[in-house]
Scaffold this active site. Structure first.
Site, PDB file in Angstrom:
ATOM      1  N   PHE A 136       0.874  -1.171   0.000  1.00 29.01           N
ATOM      2  CA  PHE A 136       0.000   0.000   0.000  1.00 29.01           C
ATOM      3  C   PHE A 136       0.916   1.227   0.000  1.00 29.01           C
ATOM      4  CE2 PHE A 136      -2.617   3.270   2.104  1.00 29.01           C
ATOM      5  CZ  PHE A 136      -3.601   3.351   1.138  1.00 29.01           C
ATOM      6  N   THR A 137       0.439   2.340  -0.524  1.00 35.28           N
ATOM      7  CA  THR A 137       1.311   3.513  -0.719  1.00 35.28           C
ATOM      8  C   THR A 137       2.068   3.908   0.559  1.00 35.28           C
ATOM      9  OG1 THR A 137      -0.637   4.872  -0.297  1.00 35.28           O
ATOM     10  CG2 THR A 137      -0.056   4.518  -2.605  1.00 35.28           C
ATOM     11  N   LYS A 188     -11.327   3.365   8.206  1.00 37.56           N
ATOM     12  CA  LYS A 188     -12.059   2.362   7.420  1.00 37.56           C
ATOM     13  C   LYS A 188     -12.690   1.332   8.359  1.00 37.56           C
ATOM     14  CE  LYS A 188      -8.618   3.723   4.371  1.00 37.56           C
ATOM     15  NZ  LYS A 188      -7.251   3.462   3.956  1.00 37.56           N
ATOM     16  N   ASP A 244      -2.314  -6.133   7.989  1.00 36.32           N
ATOM     17  CA  ASP A 244      -2.932  -4.819   7.810  1.00 36.32           C
ATOM     18  C   ASP A 244      -4.432  -5.066   7.686  1.00 36.32           C
ATOM     19  OD1 ASP A 244      -4.038  -2.456   6.879  1.00 36.32           O
ATOM     20  OD2 ASP A 244      -2.370  -1.970   5.562  1.00 36.32           O
ATOM     21  N   PHE A 250       1.288  11.845  -5.557  1.00 34.25           N
ATOM     22  CA  PHE A 250      -0.125  11.883  -5.964  1.00 34.25           C
ATOM     23  C   PHE A 250      -0.964  12.751  -5.039  1.00 34.25           C
ATOM     24  CE2 PHE A 250      -1.782   9.133  -2.642  1.00 34.25           C
ATOM     25  CZ  PHE A 250      -0.665   8.384  -2.271  1.00 34.25           C
TER      26      PHE A 250
HETATM   27  C1  LIG Z   1      -5.989   3.498   4.249  1.00 35.31           C
HETATM   28  C2  LIG Z   1      -5.041   2.393   4.415  1.00 35.31           C
HETATM   29  C3  LIG Z   1      -3.884   2.553   5.186  1.00 35.31           C
HETATM   30  C4  LIG Z   1      -3.522   3.876   5.840  1.00 35.31           C
HETATM   31  O1  LIG Z   1      -4.484   4.291   6.740  1.00 35.31           O
HETATM   32  P1  LIG Z   1      -4.713   5.861   7.061  1.00 35.31           P
HETATM   33  O2  LIG Z   1      -5.683   5.861   8.167  1.00 35.31           O
HETATM   34  O3  LIG Z   1      -5.227   6.490   5.805  1.00 35.31           O
HETATM   35  O4  LIG Z   1      -3.391   6.428   7.433  1.00 35.31           O
HETATM   36  C5  LIG Z   1      -3.047   1.465   5.313  1.00 35.31           C
HETATM   37  N1  LIG Z   1      -3.325   0.294   4.708  1.00 35.31           N
HETATM   38  C6  LIG Z   1      -4.418   0.111   3.960  1.00 35.31           C
HETATM   39  C7  LIG Z   1      -4.675  -1.208   3.333  1.00 35.31           C
HETATM   40  C8  LIG Z   1      -5.317   1.150   3.772  1.00 35.31           C
HETATM   41  O5  LIG Z   1      -6.390   0.969   3.013  1.00 35.31           O
END
Ligand SMILES: *Cc1c(COP(=O)(O)O)cnc(C)c1O
Length: 482
Positions: free
Chosen positions: A132-133, A266, A223, A455
């Site tokens: 992930f970024t 999320k 994650d 980005f």
């Molecule tokens: C969004 C996300 C993150 C980072 O979370 P933030 O709350 O935006 O810092 C890390 N891993 C995955 C898979 C994500 O979707």
């Protein structure tokens, strides 16, 4: 969502909630949209909300809260240390993951910072299903190396494989044997693999990865930011889990991992994050960094109100009606677009509907950011804000050359419980129009390019006046309609 058959035979997702708070939307004219995207440097992150009609940028921190979540926010216990609110959150995490220790953080990437600082050393490798970024940035910032071992189907844009987020376990075994366990910082699995279209791993795959970790004494980090979607897909797609409850699947997943971290923007539908583990040694090391970067151990940068909302949100994530809403809306959108010949990532994943820009605008070379160009074009055509997930989201190599992304995707996130089906239908309609006029779309080029995570705030311009032509065609076809 409940299992409801329609007499008409039509298959549409049915919301198992009602809307009790609403926010007025504004749909600007195509002329305003053209101006707004220019002002935003053709970067949808830089658009102002007032210029956006349907915001599909992300599912991060923009999911609708339930009445129970909002009610819980009123009873938040505000104190710097030892708040009841923290204890409730900690207990909820113990309950759903069966983990002893919890460290609060302000969001997901903060967990990545702390985990990377403790577990990554220069030259160590982190094998993972997919990056992930922000994950990749934190690992490389600490001198580590990311190695992606996603299964082959994961990188096939269209597939019928139900678990495209699976790690290739044979490759993992070979990799560990080749480099040796002491060269590996940890193994990372991402639930609902974000950058390949919110694609799940299976419980069976995670168990196989665990076996490799056990054999070589490796730490397995999960994650869990997009765990809700992944849970739904395990429940509905994995034969062996059909009779397990969401709670049972969650406990099983957690039992296979040494460290679990998540973005509560999320998972839990509020704003925050955290790290859970049963490993006391790792916990003690990571704990030192929390007051340094996040806040005291009983809030970690989160507001107590948000923490109350997360506690309830996590509980609601154990409800199948709740977690099915996103995936079912996404599946509807993917199916309808496929019927109209629009190239999309299949099977439908979590998080959002992903349009395959490599195919949609196949005439745009990767160095002109096809997915970024498509994001700008869709905004002009509809006021819908999506997010580029392709080469633009990568980082240049030290020698200045581009890292071409495996996939060029325009992600249209569907935040949980936010949009209605008619809004989704509007989005589908405009995408289909754009697809018919796709040869009007051309590329973008950087005007201002940040070195890290470009980005987020880089600025670009179109390679020609194609955007004016696209707006003209819109007027011709739609007259004075918005
Ligand atoms: C969004 C996300 C993150 C980072 O979370 P933030 O709350 O935006 O810092 C890390 N891993 C995955 C898979 C994500 O979707």
């Amino acid at each position: 969502m409940a299992n409801v058959k329609f007499h008409s035979g039509e298959q549409i997702p049915l919301e198992m909630h009602k809307v009790r708070i609403v926010q007025k939307l504004n749909l600007p004219s195509v002329e305003r949209r053209l101006k707004a995207i220019t002002e935003a440097g053709n970067n949808t992150f830089l658009l102002k909300n007032r210029d956006v009609f349907i915001d599909m940028l992300t599912d991060s921190g923009v999911n609708a809260m339930s009445d129970r979540q909002q009610a819980a926010m009123f009873i938040a216990d505000d104190s710097y240390a030892g708040s009841e609110t923290f204890i409730r959150l900690e207990n909820k995490l113990k309950e759903i993951f069966d983990t002893e220790y919890f460290l609060p953080t302000h969001q997901g990437r903060a967990c990545e910072n702390i985990i990377s600082q403790i577990l990554v050393q220069p030259g160590l490798i982190v094998p993972m299903n997919y990056h992930f970024t922000t994950t990749k940035s934190h690992i490389t910032l600490n001198g580590g190396i990311v190695e992606e071992l996603i299964c082959d189907a994961g990188l096939e844009v269209t597939s019928s494989y139900p678990f495209k987020g699976n790690m290739d376990v044979i490759k993992l075994k070979a990799f560990v044997e080749k480099h040796g366990a002491d060269k590996i910082a940890f193994v990372r699995m991402e639930a609902g693999a974000n950058l390949i279209g919110g694609q799940p791993f299976s419980l069976n795959n995670l168990s196989e990865v665990r076996k490799v970790c056990d054999k070589h004494g490796l730490i397995l980090v999960l994650d869990a930011s997009l765990l809700a979607d992944n849970l739904y897909f395990i429940k509905t797609r994995e034969q062996e889990c059909k009779n397990m409850s969401i709670r049972e699947i969650t406990l099983k997943i957690a039992s296979l991992c040494d460290v679990i971290y998540f973005s509560a923007r999320k998972l839990g539908c509020a704003r925050g994050g955290g790290i859970c583990t049963n490993n006391k040694d790792i916990f003690v090391k990571m704990r030192e960094l929390i007051p340094l970067y996040e806040g005291f151990l009983t809030y970690g940068g989160m507001s107590v109100r948000e923490m109350e909302a997360i506690t309830v949100g996590l509980d609601e994530t154990m409800d199948e009606d709740f977690i099915s809403q996103g995936p079912q809306f996404i599946a509807f959108m993917v199916d309808e677009l496929m019927k109209k010949g629009v190239p999309v990532v299949t099977p439908a994943g979590g998080l959002g509907c992903h349009i395959n820009a490599m195919d949609f605008v196949s005439h745009i070379p990767q160095e002109q950011y096809p997915a970024g160009a498509l994001a700008a074009a869709l905004y002009i055509a509809s006021g819908v804000r999506g997010m580029e997930r392709g080469t633009l989201s990568e980082q240049r190599n030290p020698d200045g050359t581009e890292t071409f992304s495996n996939m060029e995707l325009l992600r249209l996130a569907i935040p949980r419980r936010v949009f209605t089906l008619s809004q989704i239908k509007y989005v589908i309609d405009r995408i289909v129009w754009l697809h018919k006029n796709r040869n009007l779309i051309e590329g973008l080029t950087f005007v201002e390019e940040p070195n890290i995570l470009r980005f987020f705030f880089g600025r670009l311009k179109p390679v020609s006046n194609w955007q004016e032509k696209l707006a003209e065609k819109f007027r011709k076809d739609f007259g004075d309609s918005l």
